[in-house]
Design a protein around this motif. Structure first.
Motif, PDB file in Angstrom:
ATOM      1  N   ASP A  72      55.780  39.448  40.155  1.00  9.70           N
ATOM      2  CA  ASP A  72      55.061  39.056  38.945  1.00  9.70           C
ATOM      3  C   ASP A  72      54.173  37.849  39.208  1.00  9.70           C
ATOM      4  O   ASP A  72      53.061  37.761  38.680  1.00  9.70           O
ATOM      5  CB  ASP A  72      56.049  38.743  37.819  1.00  9.70           C
ATOM      6  N   THR A  73      54.661  36.943  40.019  1.00  8.77           N
ATOM      7  CA  THR A  73      53.885  35.739  40.326  1.00  8.77           C
ATOM      8  C   THR A  73      52.599  36.094  41.049  1.00  8.77           C
ATOM      9  O   THR A  73      51.521  35.578  40.717  1.00  8.77           O
ATOM     10  CB  THR A  73      54.710  34.771  41.198  1.00  8.77           C
ATOM     11  N   ASP A  74      52.696  36.986  42.022  1.00 14.11           N
ATOM     12  CA  ASP A  74      51.496  37.398  42.768  1.00 14.11           C
ATOM     13  C   ASP A  74      50.529  38.147  41.860  1.00 14.11           C
ATOM     14  O   ASP A  74      49.309  37.959  41.941  1.00 14.11           O
ATOM     15  CB  ASP A  74      51.888  38.290  43.947  1.00 14.11           C
ATOM     16  N   ALA A  75      51.069  39.009  41.011  1.00 12.50           N
ATOM     17  CA  ALA A  75      50.211  39.782  40.117  1.00 12.50           C
ATOM     18  C   ALA A  75      49.482  38.875  39.134  1.00 12.50           C
ATOM     19  O   ALA A  75      48.281  39.049  38.886  1.00 12.50           O
ATOM     20  CB  ALA A  75      51.046  40.814  39.361  1.00 12.50           C
ATOM     21  N   LEU A  76      50.183  37.891  38.585  1.00 10.54           N
ATOM     22  CA  LEU A  76      49.551  36.949  37.662  1.00 10.54           C
ATOM     23  C   LEU A  76      48.510  36.097  38.373  1.00 10.54           C
ATOM     24  O   LEU A  76      47.434  35.830  37.840  1.00 10.54           O
ATOM     25  CB  LEU A  76      50.603  36.058  37.009  1.00 10.54           C
ATOM     26  N   ARG A  77      48.836  35.682  39.592  1.00 11.04           N
ATOM     27  CA  ARG A  77      47.877  34.880  40.352  1.00 11.04           C
ATOM     28  C   ARG A  77      46.602  35.676  40.621  1.00 11.04           C
ATOM     29  O   ARG A  77      45.497  35.170  40.417  1.00 11.04           O
ATOM     30  CB  ARG A  77      48.497  34.439  41.691  1.00 11.04           C
ATOM     31  N   ASP A  78      46.756  36.911  41.065  1.00 11.16           N
ATOM     32  CA  ASP A  78      45.578  37.752  41.335  1.00 11.16           C
ATOM     33  C   ASP A  78      44.759  37.971  40.062  1.00 11.16           C
ATOM     34  O   ASP A  78      43.520  37.978  40.099  1.00 11.16           O
ATOM     35  CB  ASP A  78      46.010  39.096  41.907  1.00 11.16           C
ATOM     36  N   LEU A  79      45.451  38.159  38.946  1.00  8.03           N
ATOM     37  CA  LEU A  79      44.756  38.379  37.676  1.00  8.03           C
ATOM     38  C   LEU A  79      43.959  37.147  37.268  1.00  8.03           C
ATOM     39  O   LEU A  79      42.780  37.250  36.913  1.00  8.03           O
ATOM     40  CB  LEU A  79      45.769  38.735  36.587  1.00  8.03           C
ATOM     41  N   PHE A  80      44.581  35.974  37.339  1.00  9.40           N
ATOM     42  CA  PHE A  80      43.904  34.757  36.879  1.00  9.40           C
ATOM     43  C   PHE A  80      42.812  34.309  37.844  1.00  9.40           C
ATOM     44  O   PHE A  80      41.818  33.712  37.419  1.00  9.40           O
ATOM     45  CB  PHE A  80      44.916  33.634  36.661  1.00  9.40           C
ATOM     46  N   VAL A  81      42.969  34.633  39.115  1.00  6.57           N
ATOM     47  CA  VAL A  81      41.902  34.326  40.071  1.00  6.57           C
ATOM     48  C   VAL A  81      40.641  35.115  39.736  1.00  6.57           C
ATOM     49  O   VAL A  81      39.521  34.651  39.969  1.00  6.57           O
ATOM     50  CB  VAL A  81      42.371  34.637  41.518  1.00  6.57           C
ATOM     51  N   SER A  82      40.814  36.290  39.149  1.00  2.00           N
ATOM     52  CA  SER A  82      39.672  37.136  38.823  1.00  2.00           C
ATOM     53  C   SER A  82      38.986  36.743  37.509  1.00  2.00           C
ATOM     54  O   SER A  82      37.912  37.275  37.190  1.00  2.00           O
ATOM     55  CB  SER A  82      40.106  38.605  38.729  1.00  2.00           C
ATOM     56  N   VAL A  83      39.563  35.826  36.750  1.00  2.00           N
ATOM     57  CA  VAL A  83      39.034  35.490  35.426  1.00  2.00           C
ATOM     58  C   VAL A  83      37.589  34.987  35.463  1.00  2.00           C
ATOM     59  O   VAL A  83      36.738  35.472  34.699  1.00  2.00           O
ATOM     60  CB  VAL A  83      39.950  34.487  34.697  1.00  2.00           C
ATOM     61  N   PRO A  84      37.241  33.997  36.314  1.00  2.67           N
ATOM     62  CA  PRO A  84      35.839  33.554  36.334  1.00  2.67           C
ATOM     63  C   PRO A  84      34.871  34.682  36.664  1.00  2.67           C
ATOM     64  O   PRO A  84      33.795  34.777  36.061  1.00  2.67           O
ATOM     65  CB  PRO A  84      35.832  32.470  37.424  1.00  2.67           C
ATOM     66  N   MET A  85      35.241  35.535  37.606  1.00  9.07           N
ATOM     67  CA  MET A  85      34.385  36.656  37.960  1.00  9.07           C
ATOM     68  C   MET A  85      34.233  37.619  36.789  1.00  9.07           C
ATOM     69  O   MET A  85      33.134  38.086  36.495  1.00  9.07           O
ATOM     70  CB  MET A  85      34.974  37.387  39.175  1.00  9.07           C
ATOM     71  N   ARG A  86      35.319  37.888  36.087  1.00  6.89           N
ATOM     72  CA  ARG A  86      35.271  38.812  34.957  1.00  6.89           C
ATOM     73  C   ARG A  86      34.401  38.260  33.824  1.00  6.89           C
ATOM     74  O   ARG A  86      33.572  38.972  33.248  1.00  6.89           O
ATOM     75  CB  ARG A  86      36.678  39.081  34.431  1.00  6.89           C
ATOM     76  N   LEU A  87      34.601  36.997  33.493  1.00  6.45           N
ATOM     77  CA  LEU A  87      33.893  36.411  32.361  1.00  6.45           C
ATOM     78  C   LEU A  87      32.417  36.156  32.667  1.00  6.45           C
ATOM     79  O   LEU A  87      31.549  36.456  31.842  1.00  6.45           O
ATOM     80  CB  LEU A  87      34.562  35.098  31.943  1.00  6.45           C
ATOM     81  N   PHE A  88      32.140  35.594  33.849  1.00  8.82           N
ATOM     82  CA  PHE A  88      30.777  35.171  34.145  1.00  8.82           C
ATOM     83  C   PHE A  88      29.932  36.278  34.773  1.00  8.82           C
ATOM     84  O   PHE A  88      28.787  36.479  34.365  1.00  8.82           O
ATOM     85  CB  PHE A  88      30.789  33.933  35.044  1.00  8.82           C
TER      86      PHE A  88
END
Length: 270
Positions: free
Chosen positions: A135-151
């Motif tokens: 779960d930790t790795d999955a959450l980390r991968d998800l949140f790392v992608s946030v700037p790319m997704r939003l911007f």
């Protein structure tokens, strides 16, 4: 206003939109750096060099589409308040404020609709199952992608598909229609809907290369990817047409906000 002054004003607007789009290009480049480091030929390159390498193609494409939109969008009354502001026009900032609730609801609602349709047809698409992660790795991968997704998703993709593709397509169709029939001051609703749908399908097709880099594409996966993204693209194109480019950007970003929020809950609860 002389032709020279008009072009200078338009150039300032184009530069502003390019700068806005570069935020997303850089976000995507930063997100891509870890994957580029896994390529043996690139592993020794410095971080700034990898960012520059990852952003080069997108930056060139952004220049082209911003220029295309700058030449065509204002002529058919497709609005960008940032462009109007930078080019010395009169931006209607209150329109963004008034349209914000619609953008939030539509963007979030689109995610729900897409998620439900995707789940309903999951038995046909049958995506390959990845190796399980914590779960930790999955959450980390998800949140790392946030700037790319939003911007990149929220800003740059709207510049690419709506400002730089939908607007020029609508302009060409309108210009051609005026040549063979009675001239009109603006494109008809039919022309706008054709441009919206074609650009939306292009939006869906544009997501295939990323999927192809992860696993083999099957016909159901191709159809699913194009159809679901086209559905989103049609709604965003309508917002661009009826409201503004910025309203479409907000809705697109809210789609990803909803995606990240729901995905986070699923990861934690499941």
């Amino acid at each position: 206003m002389t032709d020279t002054s008009a072009w200078k004003s338009a150039a300032r607007g184009a530069v502003a939109l390019f700068g806005l789009g570069m935020i997303g290009v850089l976000a995507l480049a930063v997100y891509s750096v870890p994957m580029l480091r896994e390529i043996p030929e690139l592993s020794a390159l410095s971080y700034p060099t990898l960012v520059l390498l990852a952003s080069a193609n997108s930056m060139i494409l952004l220049v082209v589409v911003v220029l295309l939109g700058t030449v065509t969008a204002p002529r058919i009354d497709l609005n960008s308040h940032v462009f109007a502001w930078a080019s010395g026009g009169t931006p209607n900032w209150s329109e963004i404020r008034d349209s914000f609730p619609l953008a939030v609801v539509l963007g979030s609602g689109l995610f729900v609709v897409v998620a439900v349709i995707d789940a309903a047809f999951a038995q046909f698409t049958q995506f390959p199952v990845n190796e399980p992660t914590t779960d930790t790795d999955a959450l980390r991968d998800l949140f790392v992608s946030v700037p790319m997704r939003l911007f990149y998703g929220g800003i740059t993709e709207e510049l690419l598909l709506r400002w730089g593709f939908m607007a020029p397509l609508a302009y060409v169709l309108w210009w051609g229609r005026n040549k063979v029939g009675d001239a009109t001051e603006t494109p008809s609703a039919t022309i706008m809907w054709v441009a919206i749908v074609v650009s939306a399908v292009a939006f869906g097709v544009g997501h295939l290369p990323a999927l192809a880099s992860m696993f083999e594409l099957t016909t159901p996966i191709i159809v699913r990817t194009i159809a679901l993204n086209a559905l989103v693209g049609i709604a965003l194109g309508w917002l661009f047409w009826r409201r503004s480019l910025e309203t479409a950007m907000i809705a697109h970003a809210m789609f990803h906000v909803a995606l990240v929020a729901v995905s986070s809950v699923i990861i934690v609860v499941a």
